[in-house]
Every structure is written in structure tokens, then in C-alpha cells.
Design a protein around this motif. Sequence first.
Motif, PDB file in Angstrom:
ATOM      1  N   UNK A 185       0.805  -1.213   0.000  1.00  0.00           N
ATOM      2  CA  UNK A 185       0.000   0.000   0.000  1.00  0.00           C
ATOM      3  C   UNK A 185       0.843   1.271   0.000  1.00  0.00           C
ATOM      4  N   UNK A 186       1.961   1.238   0.715  1.00  0.00           N
ATOM      5  CA  UNK A 186       2.773   2.444   0.795  1.00  0.00           C
ATOM      6  C   UNK A 186       3.523   2.733  -0.496  1.00  0.00           C
ATOM      7  N   UNK A 187       3.529   1.809  -1.459  1.00  0.00           N
ATOM      8  CA  UNK A 187       4.208   2.009  -2.736  1.00  0.00           C
ATOM      9  C   UNK A 187       3.240   2.232  -3.894  1.00  0.00           C
ATOM     10  N   UNK A 188       1.960   2.146  -3.647  1.00  0.00           N
ATOM     11  CA  UNK A 188       0.992   2.243  -4.737  1.00  0.00           C
ATOM     12  C   UNK A 188       0.903   3.657  -5.297  1.00  0.00           C
ATOM     13  N   UNK A 194      -3.117   8.905   0.574  1.00  0.00           N
ATOM     14  CA  UNK A 194      -2.771   8.931  -0.848  1.00  0.00           C
ATOM     15  C   UNK A 194      -3.968   9.341  -1.704  1.00  0.00           C
ATOM     16  N   UNK A 195      -5.166   8.940  -1.300  1.00  0.00           N
ATOM     17  CA  UNK A 195      -6.365   9.339  -2.048  1.00  0.00           C
ATOM     18  C   UNK A 195      -6.570  10.847  -1.967  1.00  0.00           C
ATOM     19  N   UNK A 196      -6.317  11.445  -0.808  1.00  0.00           N
ATOM     20  CA  UNK A 196      -6.423  12.906  -0.683  1.00  0.00           C
ATOM     21  C   UNK A 196      -5.414  13.605  -1.602  1.00  0.00           C
ATOM     22  N   UNK A 197      -4.200  13.066  -1.662  1.00  0.00           N
ATOM     23  CA  UNK A 197      -3.186  13.649  -2.544  1.00  0.00           C
ATOM     24  C   UNK A 197      -3.625  13.557  -4.003  1.00  0.00           C
ATOM     25  N   UNK A 198      -4.170  12.410  -4.386  1.00  0.00           N
ATOM     26  CA  UNK A 198      -4.626  12.259  -5.768  1.00  0.00           C
ATOM     27  C   UNK A 198      -5.799  13.173  -6.076  1.00  0.00           C
TER      28      UNK A 198
END
Length: 456
Positions: free
Chosen positions: A187-190, A230-234
Motif C-alpha cells: 500500500x505504501x508504494x501504490x 494517498x487518495x487525498x493527494x490524488x
Amino acid sequence: MELRHSNFKSALDLMRRATSVPQRPRKLSQQEERQLPVQERLYRSSKLWAFYADLEESLGTLQTACGVYDTMLDLRVATPQIILNYALMLQEAKHWEAAFQVYERGTALFKYPHVADIWAAYLKSFVARYGGSKLERARDLFETALKDCPLEQAKPLYLEYAALEEQHGLARHAMEVYERAIPAVPKDLRLSVVELYVSRATDFFGIAKVREIYESAIESEPPGELPEADIRVLCVRYAQLERKLGEIDRARAIFVHGSHLADPRRDRSYWEAWNDFEVKHGNEDTFREMLRIKRSVAASYAQMHIHSSAQVADVAAGTAAVGADQQQPTDTMAALEAQALADKGTRLPGFVSAGVIQQDQGQAAAAAAGQGQQPAAAAVAANPEEIELGDDDDEADQAAADGTANAADDDASIVQEKAVPAAVFGSLAQQAAGQEEQQVEELLGALERFKKRRVE
């Protein structure tokens, strides 16, 4: 010692005798070999075989060195490093297919995670040697390597596979490899894979494919979902992309979609980005809508925090109660009674009991019974949440008693009445009498009115 005295031939002969397999009438099991003396098990030493292989490479010929390595593979005393050394020796001698066969034997001999280095060297050497001339064979090798690959070691293989498709294959196949790589890595690399995927899709296909990638990554479901951070960043990056393209409404919708994952107290960068967006491209109504959504999200996270805190407190209370019960005597019935007295309802937050007897009243009744007193029945069974049914007779008796008391009060409050003289009313009395007679005549039948007139 032989090497120190430069007796290289004697050293090679000594290693050959030390590593020679003893002749036995039958093949022994591993348990039986462990019971043999060390001198008879010397040929199973990996360090001794590695030393012998180094001597053959330095002092012998290519054929003798290959014979030593093949014997090590047959005896299964080789390590992944031995496989790599053997293949590298063949590659330096320009025996490419023989080196690839050694890699194949190594991948069949070891499993993950030990075979990861062998696969990496094998794929790199194969692509460097043949490039796109044997593309189907290279694809088969990558698929075989990824078949049982764990998540922690899959990212380099997927990136090499995608690079092969970009350079020698089809861009559509490369996009499929990137798409497969997102749920196949930790998950941390996705997020890094998604960023590379977006970058390559921008170069090959344009904005339509990029939008599809962003939407699929944001709306991904388990087990291939991305972390909320990561979803917030995207979401922010996707909204910035739409803003650059002039799609203000689409960018605002993206911010609204990702707002439920951003706690205003912790994820301030998300709300600051949305605030700057509304200041530049919004109006008063859109800014108020953003503030409304922000308050709503903050309230929902606060409610979740309250529930989680209550559950943690209940767990701590339950642990403390268990510890207290362990310190009490081992009498099972006494422990159950003590737990029943200690529990004043359920520990679930927001649960309303349908009827719980007050413990204090029960204890008071028990104390009164112990002192020889007769507690009232209502006090023993008192329950403030109990609904009483079947009391109609008691209510009727109470109503009758209340009516008798009211009648006695009316009799005591009677006031004497006195007739008023007719002279006080004057002509009004005559008019009233005439109206009463007229009403009486209307109520009488025709025969009775006729008889009355004859009498008059």
C-alpha cells in the motif's frame, strides 16, 4: 598450505579428493547421513565446494569449472550466489544460452524470497541480450517471475516489464502492466506506481486516459485500494489538473468527493487547497457551501472520536473489572452475584434499557429484610421504566371516591335562592310570558290546540 607454497596442482588434487562423493550400496536419507562421521559427510559442505569452484575458475579450465558447478547443483549444495557466479562466468565466456539454462535451474531450485535476485539478473541479462527480437519469450519469463512473487518484491519486476513493453512492445500492453502493478505492490508504494502510470499515460494517450486512471485509483476497492492519505493527494492533483484545463465545476466536484476523507483538524493542507481554489475561481455561494461541508465533516469525525473514546473506556473498565474479579475468592456464585450488582446496564453507547431494576432499592430492601423489617412490596419491585397494565378497577374506585368527595363539597356550598318581584322586569315579563306560551303552542298538536281554544 599448498597454495601458500604455490603448489596449485596439489591443492586441486586435494580439493578433488575432499569433495568426491563416497561410494555407498544405497542412497542414505538425511537423517542417516547426519549420524555418519564428519569425514564421510565432507562432500556436503557448501563452503568447501565454493572454494573448489574458485580454484577451478582460477587454475583450471572452463570445462572443469562447469563440471564443479554442475556437481554442486546435482548435490543441491549450491546457494543463490553460486548460481549467479556460475551464470556470470558463462556470460563472460559468451555462452549466453548456457547461462540462461543455469538461471532456469536456479529458479527451479529456489523459491521466493531467495530466488528474487536470480530472477532479476536473469531478466536483465535476457533483455540486454535479445531486446525485442524474442519478445514473446521475454513476456513469458516476466509472467513466470510474477506468478508467485510476494508484494514486497513485485514492484521492480513490474516496472521492468512495463519498460520492456514501452521500448519493444505496445503502449497498450505497458498500460495494462502498470494497472496490474497498482494492487500487486504494498500500500505504501501504490502512490508512486500511480504517479508513474499517469506520467506515461500522459505521454502516450493524453488527458482522457489520465482521467480514467485518476478515477479508478480514487474509487479503488479492497484489496487494491489506496490509503486515505494517498487518495487525498490524488484528489488535490486531479483537481489541479482540471483547473488547468478550465474545468472549474469538475475540479470542485473532485474536492467535494474527497472531503469525507479529510479531517479538518488534521488534514489542513486539503482544506487549504480547496479554500485557495474557491478564492480564485468561486463565489460567495460556493465558498459558503465549502464551509458547510467542512463543518459537516468535522462534526462526523468528532462523533466518530466520541464513539471510539467510549469504546476504549468501556474496554478499560472491563479489564479493570476482570482484574478485580481475579482478586476475589474463587467462589463462582459469589463472583457472579458481585458482577450482577456491579453492572448497572449495558456498556453499549446510545443503548436504552427496556427495564432495569434499581440496584440501590434492591439493596435497601435486602438490608431491611435482614433487620427483620417488612419492606413494602412496591419498594421491592420498584421500576421507574415499568409500564403498569390492568389497573382499570383501581382507577374506577378512585374516581368513585373522588365523586363522593366532590358531592359533599357541593352540598356544603349551596346558597339560598329568593324570588325576584315581577315589577322589577316590567313589560319584559309580559313579553317573556307571551313567548313561552307561543313556544308551548308550537309543541302541542292540532287537536290539543283546538281543545284549549274551546276552553278559553
